[in-house]
Design a protein around this motif. Sequence first.
Motif, PDB file in Angstrom:
ATOM      1  N   HIS A  47       5.777  22.524  -7.802  1.00 31.68           N
ATOM      2  CA  HIS A  47       4.851  22.736  -6.687  1.00 31.68           C
ATOM      3  C   HIS A  47       3.496  22.076  -6.883  1.00 31.68           C
ATOM      4  CE1 HIS A  47       7.861  25.653  -5.361  1.00 31.68           C
ATOM      5  NE2 HIS A  47       7.316  25.510  -4.181  1.00 31.68           N
ATOM      6  N   LEU A 105       3.223  19.143  -4.492  1.00 32.70           N
ATOM      7  CA  LEU A 105       3.072  19.614  -3.115  1.00 32.70           C
ATOM      8  C   LEU A 105       1.653  20.115  -2.873  1.00 32.70           C
ATOM      9  CD1 LEU A 105       6.432  21.559  -2.623  1.00 32.70           C
ATOM     10  CD2 LEU A 105       5.834  19.303  -1.725  1.00 32.70           C
ATOM     11  N   SER A 140      -0.591  17.034  -2.512  1.00 34.37           N
ATOM     12  CA  SER A 140      -0.389  16.248  -1.290  1.00 34.37           C
ATOM     13  C   SER A 140      -0.936  16.947  -0.053  1.00 34.37           C
ATOM     14  CB  SER A 140       1.104  15.954  -1.090  1.00 34.37           C
ATOM     15  OG  SER A 140       1.798  17.133  -0.695  1.00 34.37           O
ATOM     16  N   GLU A 176       0.821  18.489   2.021  1.00 32.55           N
ATOM     17  CA  GLU A 176       1.816  18.385   3.094  1.00 32.55           C
ATOM     18  C   GLU A 176       2.510  19.722   3.369  1.00 32.55           C
ATOM     19  OE1 GLU A 176       4.446  15.329   1.872  1.00 32.55           O
ATOM     20  OE2 GLU A 176       2.951  13.723   2.026  1.00 32.55           O
ATOM     21  N   ASP A 177       2.486  20.616   2.413  1.00 30.02           N
ATOM     22  CA  ASP A 177       3.168  21.902   2.541  1.00 30.02           C
ATOM     23  C   ASP A 177       2.189  22.996   2.141  1.00 30.02           C
ATOM     24  OD1 ASP A 177       4.745  24.164   2.401  1.00 30.02           O
ATOM     25  OD2 ASP A 177       6.413  23.174   1.384  1.00 30.02           O
ATOM     26  N   LEU A 178       1.905  23.911   3.078  1.00 29.87           N
ATOM     27  CA  LEU A 178       0.944  24.978   2.787  1.00 29.87           C
ATOM     28  C   LEU A 178       1.407  25.881   1.658  1.00 29.87           C
ATOM     29  CD1 LEU A 178      -0.253  26.068   6.348  1.00 29.87           C
ATOM     30  CD2 LEU A 178      -1.330  24.499   4.738  1.00 29.87           C
ATOM     31  N   GLU A 179       2.713  25.875   1.368  1.00 33.10           N
ATOM     32  CA  GLU A 179       3.212  26.697   0.275  1.00 33.10           C
ATOM     33  C   GLU A 179       2.881  26.100  -1.087  1.00 33.10           C
ATOM     34  OE1 GLU A 179       5.119  29.835  -0.012  1.00 33.10           O
ATOM     35  OE2 GLU A 179       3.842  29.883   1.764  1.00 33.10           O
ATOM     36  N   GLY A 180       2.490  24.839  -1.126  1.00 32.68           N
ATOM     37  CA  GLY A 180       2.257  24.181  -2.406  1.00 32.68           C
ATOM     38  C   GLY A 180       1.246  24.900  -3.276  1.00 32.68           C
ATOM     39  N   GLN A 208       2.235  28.593  -4.098  1.00 34.34           N
ATOM     40  CA  GLN A 208       3.260  28.761  -5.125  1.00 34.34           C
ATOM     41  C   GLN A 208       2.754  28.386  -6.513  1.00 34.34           C
ATOM     42  OE1 GLN A 208       6.040  30.385  -4.742  1.00 34.34           O
ATOM     43  NE2 GLN A 208       5.544  30.682  -2.574  1.00 34.34           N
ATOM     44  N   GLU A 261      -6.816  27.612   3.538  1.00 34.30           N
ATOM     45  CA  GLU A 261      -5.559  27.344   4.253  1.00 34.30           C
ATOM     46  C   GLU A 261      -5.078  28.577   5.007  1.00 34.30           C
ATOM     47  OE1 GLU A 261      -3.468  23.823   1.538  1.00 34.30           O
ATOM     48  OE2 GLU A 261      -2.925  25.924   1.202  1.00 34.30           O
TER      49      GLU A 261
END
Length: 238
Positions: free
Chosen positions: A14, A17, A20, A22-26, A29, A67
Amino acid sequence: MKGPAAWVEHLRAHIPLALSGEDLEGVHQVRVAGRRLRVYLDLLGWRVLRDDLRRLVRGAGRVRDLEVALAGPWALPPGFRRFLEGELRLAREALPSLLASPWTGALLRALAVLPPLEEGRARQALGRLTAKAERRFEALARHPSLEALHAYRRALRRVRYAKEFLGLSSKREKALQEVLGGLQDLEVLLGLLAAYLLQATDGEALAFREVLLAERGRGLAEALPRLGLRAGAWGWPQ
């Protein structure tokens, strides 16, 4: 009992991610993995690497808070939204110096060679974490405050993670953590709004603050009975 390997790999996977965006979970996590691995160190009885994991979790915290605020269910006032977007850009600019640094690489290598748990020691550590959560609850009942409530939530989370490493049921802790987590998100949003209002005169934002405070009251009225506590006895909104 479970080892740390899955969470070390979760953290490793993660980080890109998180960088980047690109993914709010990055980022989220990364923080989850860091917190779980800190609890694993507690179960080992180790102090080494704990400060490193704390730095990792806290370093990603600003990005995560912003975020969540921007992606939440609220209709944010335009000026406040622009403020949050600007703060998120700044926070993201600082993230590579932490997550893409040689320090993070060294931390991952160290975590990858953590030893397995020794059951007796791990269960003793769980007992200490449980006792700490109980003390936090007693402090909350004696001297109610939002700070005490969130301190209890954090202690409860550590008990949950420890139980999961030991293969024990953590349904109660997970359910309570989820209820209290929503209140924490509100507190973070109120803190960000307060920072914005220090630098801006914004009637819409002031009205939004009242909406959030009312929602916090409703959230407390829902959460506290789940803990066996009464909001009205403390003078908190019911």
